[in-house]
Scaffold this motif. Structure first.
Motif, PDB file in Angstrom:
ATOM      1  N   LEU A  76      10.345 -10.750   7.997  1.00 46.94           N
ATOM      2  CA  LEU A  76       9.486 -11.712   7.041  1.00 46.94           C
ATOM      3  C   LEU A  76       8.760 -10.991   6.321  1.00 46.94           C
ATOM      4  O   LEU A  76       8.506 -11.089   5.073  1.00 46.94           O
ATOM      5  CB  LEU A  76       8.711 -12.897   8.007  1.00 46.94           C
ATOM      6  CG  LEU A  76       9.549 -13.810   8.716  1.00 46.94           C
ATOM      7  CD1 LEU A  76       8.506 -14.755   9.399  1.00 46.94           C
ATOM      8  CD2 LEU A  76      10.207 -14.618   7.600  1.00 46.94           C
ATOM      9  N   CYS A  77       8.012  -9.993   6.656  1.00 45.49           N
ATOM     10  CA  CYS A  77       7.187  -8.918   6.040  1.00 45.49           C
ATOM     11  C   CYS A  77       8.221  -8.178   4.864  1.00 45.49           C
ATOM     12  O   CYS A  77       7.776  -8.034   3.786  1.00 45.49           O
ATOM     13  CB  CYS A  77       6.757  -7.957   6.974  1.00 45.49           C
ATOM     14  SG  CYS A  77       5.655  -6.767   6.523  1.00 45.49           S
ATOM     15  N   ALA A  78       9.424  -7.615   5.398  1.00 45.17           N
ATOM     16  CA  ALA A  78      10.210  -6.990   4.470  1.00 45.17           C
ATOM     17  C   ALA A  78      10.619  -7.926   3.443  1.00 45.17           C
ATOM     18  O   ALA A  78      10.618  -7.626   2.271  1.00 45.17           O
ATOM     19  CB  ALA A  78      11.552  -6.430   5.204  1.00 45.17           C
ATOM     20  N   GLN A  79      10.979  -9.327   3.620  1.00 42.34           N
ATOM     21  CA  GLN A  79      11.303 -10.157   2.548  1.00 42.34           C
ATOM     22  C   GLN A  79      10.371 -10.493   1.688  1.00 42.34           C
ATOM     23  O   GLN A  79      10.498 -10.361   0.540  1.00 42.34           O
ATOM     24  CB  GLN A  79      11.781 -11.454   3.353  1.00 42.34           C
ATOM     25  CG  GLN A  79      13.152 -11.374   4.227  1.00 42.34           C
ATOM     26  CD  GLN A  79      13.412 -12.787   4.927  1.00 42.34           C
ATOM     27  OE1 GLN A  79      12.671 -13.567   5.035  1.00 42.34           O
ATOM     28  NE2 GLN A  79      14.641 -12.657   5.399  1.00 42.34           N
ATOM     29  N   ALA A  80       8.832 -10.536   2.382  1.00 44.73           N
ATOM     30  CA  ALA A  80       8.027 -11.018   1.324  1.00 44.73           C
ATOM     31  C   ALA A  80       7.559  -9.666   0.526  1.00 44.73           C
ATOM     32  O   ALA A  80       7.011  -9.900  -0.536  1.00 44.73           O
ATOM     33  CB  ALA A  80       6.708 -11.278   2.182  1.00 44.73           C
ATOM     34  N   ALA A  81       7.918  -8.476   0.885  1.00 43.51           N
ATOM     35  CA  ALA A  81       7.826  -7.503  -0.102  1.00 43.51           C
ATOM     36  C   ALA A  81       8.952  -7.318  -0.737  1.00 43.51           C
ATOM     37  O   ALA A  81       8.821  -6.184  -1.659  1.00 43.51           O
ATOM     38  CB  ALA A  81       7.397  -6.112   0.765  1.00 43.51           C
ATOM     39  N   GLY A  82      10.211  -7.777  -0.765  1.00 48.02           N
ATOM     40  CA  GLY A  82      11.184  -7.533  -1.415  1.00 48.02           C
ATOM     41  C   GLY A  82      11.898  -6.069  -1.248  1.00 48.02           C
ATOM     42  O   GLY A  82      12.578  -5.604  -2.209  1.00 48.02           O
ATOM     43  N   ILE A  83      11.976  -5.741  -0.052  1.00 47.49           N
ATOM     44  CA  ILE A  83      12.537  -4.554   0.310  1.00 47.49           C
ATOM     45  C   ILE A  83      13.672  -4.861   1.370  1.00 47.49           C
ATOM     46  O   ILE A  83      13.722  -5.766   2.110  1.00 47.49           O
ATOM     47  CB  ILE A  83      11.558  -3.411   1.010  1.00 47.49           C
ATOM     48  CG1 ILE A  83      10.976  -3.722   2.332  1.00 47.49           C
ATOM     49  CG2 ILE A  83      10.484  -3.172  -0.171  1.00 47.49           C
ATOM     50  CD1 ILE A  83      10.390  -2.917   3.019  1.00 47.49           C
ATOM     51  N   GLN A 143       9.650   2.917  -5.319  1.00 46.00           N
ATOM     52  CA  GLN A 143      10.155   1.494  -5.748  1.00 46.00           C
ATOM     53  C   GLN A 143      10.682   0.949  -4.296  1.00 46.00           C
ATOM     54  O   GLN A 143      10.918   1.367  -3.778  1.00 46.00           O
ATOM     55  CB  GLN A 143      11.123   1.814  -6.750  1.00 46.00           C
ATOM     56  CG  GLN A 143      10.912   2.504  -8.129  1.00 46.00           C
ATOM     57  CD  GLN A 143       9.863   1.878  -8.813  1.00 46.00           C
ATOM     58  OE1 GLN A 143      10.033   0.601  -9.141  1.00 46.00           O
ATOM     59  NE2 GLN A 143       8.836   2.376  -9.096  1.00 46.00           N
ATOM     60  N   ARG A 144      10.686  -0.520  -4.542  1.00 42.96           N
ATOM     61  CA  ARG A 144      11.128  -1.272  -3.459  1.00 42.96           C
ATOM     62  C   ARG A 144      12.530  -0.883  -3.142  1.00 42.96           C
ATOM     63  O   ARG A 144      12.762  -0.987  -1.892  1.00 42.96           O
ATOM     64  CB  ARG A 144      11.237  -2.782  -3.901  1.00 42.96           C
ATOM     65  CG  ARG A 144       9.788  -3.483  -3.695  1.00 42.96           C
ATOM     66  CD  ARG A 144       9.778  -4.673  -4.617  1.00 42.96           C
ATOM     67  NE  ARG A 144       8.619  -5.563  -4.450  1.00 42.96           N
ATOM     68  CZ  ARG A 144       7.360  -5.108  -4.829  1.00 42.96           C
ATOM     69  NH1 ARG A 144       7.185  -4.120  -5.539  1.00 42.96           N
ATOM     70  NH2 ARG A 144       6.313  -5.998  -4.685  1.00 42.96           N
ATOM     71  N   ARG A 145      13.161  -0.393  -4.026  1.00 37.31           N
ATOM     72  CA  ARG A 145      14.745  -0.064  -3.944  1.00 37.31           C
ATOM     73  C   ARG A 145      14.602   1.325  -2.809  1.00 37.31           C
ATOM     74  O   ARG A 145      15.840   1.700  -2.214  1.00 37.31           O
ATOM     75  CB  ARG A 145      15.487   0.095  -4.874  1.00 37.31           C
ATOM     76  CG  ARG A 145      15.024   1.081  -5.857  1.00 37.31           C
ATOM     77  CD  ARG A 145      15.873   1.271  -7.112  1.00 37.31           C
ATOM     78  NE  ARG A 145      15.403   2.327  -7.969  1.00 37.31           N
ATOM     79  CZ  ARG A 145      14.707   2.060  -8.903  1.00 37.31           C
ATOM     80  NH1 ARG A 145      14.123   0.942  -9.228  1.00 37.31           N
ATOM     81  NH2 ARG A 145      14.065   3.123  -9.533  1.00 37.31           N
ATOM     82  N   ASP A 146      13.426   2.106  -2.799  1.00 38.54           N
ATOM     83  CA  ASP A 146      13.492   3.097  -2.013  1.00 38.54           C
ATOM     84  C   ASP A 146      13.507   2.922  -0.699  1.00 38.54           C
ATOM     85  O   ASP A 146      13.525   4.194   0.151  1.00 38.54           O
ATOM     86  CB  ASP A 146      12.238   4.088  -2.831  1.00 38.54           C
ATOM     87  CG  ASP A 146      12.587   4.426  -3.947  1.00 38.54           C
ATOM     88  OD1 ASP A 146      13.605   4.652  -4.655  1.00 38.54           O
ATOM     89  OD2 ASP A 146      11.641   4.700  -4.747  1.00 38.54           O
ATOM     90  N   LEU A 147      12.819   1.983   0.044  1.00 36.20           N
ATOM     91  CA  LEU A 147      12.425   1.632   1.051  1.00 36.20           C
ATOM     92  C   LEU A 147      13.599   0.635   2.018  1.00 36.20           C
ATOM     93  O   LEU A 147      14.255  -0.101   1.458  1.00 36.20           O
ATOM     94  CB  LEU A 147      11.207   0.778   1.245  1.00 36.20           C
ATOM     95  CG  LEU A 147       9.979   1.670   0.513  1.00 36.20           C
ATOM     96  CD1 LEU A 147       8.659   0.679   1.076  1.00 36.20           C
ATOM     97  CD2 LEU A 147       9.845   2.939   1.398  1.00 36.20           C
ATOM     98  N   LEU A 159       0.947  -1.138  -0.045  1.00 32.49           N
ATOM     99  CA  LEU A 159       0.076   0.012   0.036  1.00 32.49           C
ATOM    100  C   LEU A 159       0.930   1.092  -0.101  1.00 32.49           C
ATOM    101  O   LEU A 159       0.640   2.099  -0.689  1.00 32.49           O
ATOM    102  CB  LEU A 159      -0.812  -0.044   1.253  1.00 32.49           C
ATOM    103  CG  LEU A 159      -1.795   1.182   1.570  1.00 32.49           C
ATOM    104  CD1 LEU A 159      -2.949   1.318   0.255  1.00 32.49           C
ATOM    105  CD2 LEU A 159      -2.588   1.212   2.693  1.00 32.49           C
ATOM    106  N   ILE A 160       1.755   1.358   0.937  1.00 32.51           N
ATOM    107  CA  ILE A 160       2.730   2.328   0.917  1.00 32.51           C
ATOM    108  C   ILE A 160       3.412   2.675  -0.251  1.00 32.51           C
ATOM    109  O   ILE A 160       3.647   3.873  -0.944  1.00 32.51           O
ATOM    110  CB  ILE A 160       3.748   2.059   2.138  1.00 32.51           C
ATOM    111  CG1 ILE A 160       3.032   2.227   3.613  1.00 32.51           C
ATOM    112  CG2 ILE A 160       4.804   3.391   2.023  1.00 32.51           C
ATOM    113  CD1 ILE A 160       3.811   2.016   4.657  1.00 32.51           C
TER     114      ILE A 160
END
Length: 66
Positions: free
Chosen positions: A47-54, A32-36, A24-25
């Protein structure tokens, strides 16, 4: 500062480790994922970060654990 601050609560969207809040963010702010980077303190956060690819860092990389 209030006009620049937006708070998101993952539990109000879908509890972690589900990455829905991060998705959502990313979408709402055209990021982009690379921005976070997610900074957390438990396995659900990681696990949340891994699942989102950040990227993920533990808060204990920045402060001492008591």
């Amino acid at each position: 500062m209030e006009k620049y601050l937006i708070c998101y609560f993952a539990a109000e969207i879908k509890p972690k480790p589900e990455p829905d809040a991060l998705h959502l963010i990313l979408a709402e702010h055209q990021l982009q994922r690379r921005d976070l980077v997610m900074i957390g303190n438990n396995q659900a956060d990681e696990l949340c970060a891994q699942a989102a690819g950040i990227d993920y860092a533990t808060v204990f990389d920045f402060v001492e654990k008591e």
